[in-house]
Design an enzyme around this catalytic site. Structure first.
Site, PDB file in Angstrom:
ATOM      1  N   SER A   1     -20.926 -32.481   0.243  1.00 28.53           N
ATOM      2  CA  SER A   1     -19.767 -32.963   0.995  1.00 28.53           C
ATOM      3  C   SER A   1     -20.071 -34.304   1.658  1.00 28.53           C
ATOM      4  O   SER A   1     -19.201 -35.182   1.740  1.00 28.53           O
ATOM      5  CB  SER A   1     -19.368 -31.937   2.060  1.00 28.53           C
ATOM      6  OG  SER A   1     -18.910 -30.739   1.467  1.00 28.53           O
TER       7      SER A   1
ATOM      8  N   THR B   1      -7.034 -24.165   8.087  1.00 24.90           N
ATOM      9  CA  THR B   1      -7.901 -23.553   7.079  1.00 24.90           C
ATOM     10  C   THR B   1      -7.183 -23.462   5.730  1.00 24.90           C
ATOM     11  O   THR B   1      -7.755 -23.771   4.680  1.00 24.90           O
ATOM     12  CB  THR B   1      -8.345 -22.147   7.531  1.00 24.90           C
ATOM     13  OG1 THR B   1      -9.051 -22.257   8.780  1.00 24.90           O
ATOM     14  CG2 THR B   1      -9.261 -21.503   6.497  1.00 24.90           C
TER      15      THR B   1
ATOM     16  N   ASP C   1     -19.175 -36.434  11.687  1.00 23.04           N
ATOM     17  CA  ASP C   1     -19.000 -34.988  11.619  1.00 23.04           C
ATOM     18  C   ASP C   1     -20.040 -34.286  10.760  1.00 23.04           C
ATOM     19  O   ASP C   1     -19.782 -33.205  10.233  1.00 23.04           O
ATOM     20  CB  ASP C   1     -17.605 -34.654  11.110  1.00 23.04           C
ATOM     21  CG  ASP C   1     -17.365 -35.131   9.681  1.00 23.04           C
ATOM     22  OD1 ASP C   1     -18.126 -35.991   9.204  1.00 23.04           O
ATOM     23  OD2 ASP C   1     -16.418 -34.639   9.039  1.00 23.04           O
TER      24      ASP C   1
ATOM     25  N   SER D   1       1.120 -34.606   8.227  1.00 25.75           N
ATOM     26  CA  SER D   1       1.002 -33.365   7.451  1.00 25.75           C
ATOM     27  C   SER D   1       1.378 -32.133   8.265  1.00 25.75           C
ATOM     28  O   SER D   1       1.654 -31.069   7.707  1.00 25.75           O
ATOM     29  CB  SER D   1      -0.435 -33.202   6.951  1.00 25.75           C
ATOM     30  OG  SER D   1      -1.335 -33.049   8.047  1.00 25.75           O
TER      31      SER D   1
ATOM     32  N   GLU E   1     -19.107 -33.784  16.036  1.00 27.20           N
ATOM     33  CA  GLU E   1     -17.675 -33.693  16.276  1.00 27.20           C
ATOM     34  C   GLU E   1     -17.320 -32.283  16.723  1.00 27.20           C
ATOM     35  O   GLU E   1     -17.727 -31.305  16.089  1.00 27.20           O
ATOM     36  CB  GLU E   1     -16.875 -34.040  15.019  1.00 27.20           C
ATOM     37  CG  GLU E   1     -15.366 -34.012  15.248  1.00 27.20           C
ATOM     38  CD  GLU E   1     -14.576 -34.299  13.983  1.00 27.20           C
ATOM     39  OE1 GLU E   1     -14.005 -35.403  13.884  1.00 27.20           O
ATOM     40  OE2 GLU E   1     -14.547 -33.417  13.099  1.00 27.20           O
TER      41      GLU E   1
ATOM     42  N   LYS F   1      -0.360 -35.146  13.198  1.00 34.11           N
ATOM     43  CA  LYS F   1      -0.437 -35.899  11.952  1.00 34.11           C
ATOM     44  C   LYS F   1       0.812 -35.635  11.105  1.00 34.11           C
ATOM     45  O   LYS F   1       1.465 -34.590  11.253  1.00 34.11           O
ATOM     46  CB  LYS F   1      -1.690 -35.493  11.168  1.00 34.11           C
ATOM     47  CG  LYS F   1      -2.992 -36.026  11.751  1.00 34.11           C
ATOM     48  CD  LYS F   1      -4.151 -35.761  10.803  1.00 34.11           C
ATOM     49  CE  LYS F   1      -5.433 -36.416  11.286  1.00 34.11           C
ATOM     50  NZ  LYS F   1      -6.543 -36.248  10.326  1.00 34.11           N
TER      51      LYS F   1
ATOM     52  N   VAL G   1     -23.440 -27.482   9.752  1.00 33.80           N
ATOM     53  CA  VAL G   1     -23.872 -28.801   9.304  1.00 33.80           C
ATOM     54  C   VAL G   1     -23.215 -29.049   7.954  1.00 33.80           C
ATOM     55  O   VAL G   1     -23.221 -28.181   7.074  1.00 33.80           O
ATOM     56  CB  VAL G   1     -25.407 -28.868   9.182  1.00 33.80           C
ATOM     57  CG1 VAL G   1     -25.837 -30.194   8.557  1.00 33.80           C
ATOM     58  CG2 VAL G   1     -26.057 -28.709  10.551  1.00 33.80           C
TER      59      VAL G   1
ATOM     60  N   VAL H   1     -24.957 -22.294  21.507  1.00 32.43           N
ATOM     61  CA  VAL H   1     -25.464 -21.482  22.622  1.00 32.43           C
ATOM     62  C   VAL H   1     -24.838 -21.935  23.938  1.00 32.43           C
ATOM     63  O   VAL H   1     -24.393 -21.112  24.753  1.00 32.43           O
ATOM     64  CB  VAL H   1     -27.005 -21.574  22.701  1.00 32.43           C
ATOM     65  CG1 VAL H   1     -27.514 -20.937  23.985  1.00 32.43           C
ATOM     66  CG2 VAL H   1     -27.643 -20.891  21.497  1.00 32.43           C
TER      67      VAL H   1
END
Length: 229
Positions: free
Chosen positions: A51, A152, A72, A114, A139, A112, A46, A21
């Site tokens: 995970s 992604t 995180d 990658s 985070e 990084k 969350v 918000v």
């Protein structure tokens, strides 16, 4: 041992909801002032329980240190149009008094291996519970749309290969990351043109909406008048 994960994660969900918000409110303030907003959109989540458990094992996080060592569990993501917007958002967050920045990691200037690029900020955020105030670690990831697209895809592939990418695929991902960043740089070069075009488009859209609204009111007045005759 955490027996009630829903109870444990409730303050994190509250933190995510409140921060979404507030961050979206920052974007609205720019729009109300008819200025370019460095924030394109905001998402948050969350971390799922499975995970969390997997990361606890992988990172050797003890359960009694979970709140301190896993930064995180509450995660926010801010998407920007331009690389320059990322650093503007970082400055805005540094100025806020409702959160404390604990750590910053610039994976844009320090990409990084990658090819991953993003700006990460770890904050301490106080949530008000019926039992009192509780400070939550969260985070915030800030990145462009191009960076987010790459991240992604890479994240999805990571699940398939468990982080051990075939050499050819790894090389292709690195090339794709460079291509995405080149796109960001090209957009930055013409950002003033883009911002001007977006302002004109927004002005035209608002004008059309206002015109449609006026026509709607006239129609209602005309209907009322015909009924009174």
């Amino acid at each position: 041992m955490i027996e009630n994960w829903q109870h444990f994660l409730l303050p994190y969900q509250q933190a995510v909801n409140e921060l979404k918000v507030k961050l979206r409110g920052m974007r609205k303030q720019y729009q109300d002032q008819k200025q370019h907003s460095p924030i394109e959109f905001v998402t948050g989540r969350v971390k799922p329980v499975e995970s969390i458990k997997e990361k606890m094992v992988r990172r050797h996080v003890q359960e009694d240190r979970l709140e301190q060592d896993m930064q995180d569990i509450a995660g926010l993501r801010i998407m920007c149009q331009f690389v320059e917007d990322i650093y503007k958002v970082v400055d805005l967050l540094r100025q806020r008094s409702d959160m404390t920045i604990l750590e910053e990691r610039d994976y844009i200037s320090n990409v990084k291996p990658s090819g991953y690029r993003s700006y990460h900020i770890v904050i301490e955020y106080p949530v008000q519970l019926v039992t009192g105030e509780k400070k939550i670690l969260a985070e915030i990831q800030i990145r462009t749309l191009a960076m987010n697209f790459w991240a992604t895809i890479e994240h999805s592939l990571n699940y398939k290969y468990k982080g051990a990418f075939p050499e050819e695929l790894s090389a292709r991902l690195q090339r794709a990351a460079e291509a995405a960043f080149k796109l960001d740089n090209e957009m930055s070069e013409i950002r003033e043109e883009i911002k001007e075009a977006q302002t004109l488009f927004s002005y035209k859209k608002n004008a059309e909406q206002n015109t449609a609204g006026d026509e709607g009111h006239r129609s209602e007045e005309e209907q009322s008048e015909s009924r009174n005759i």
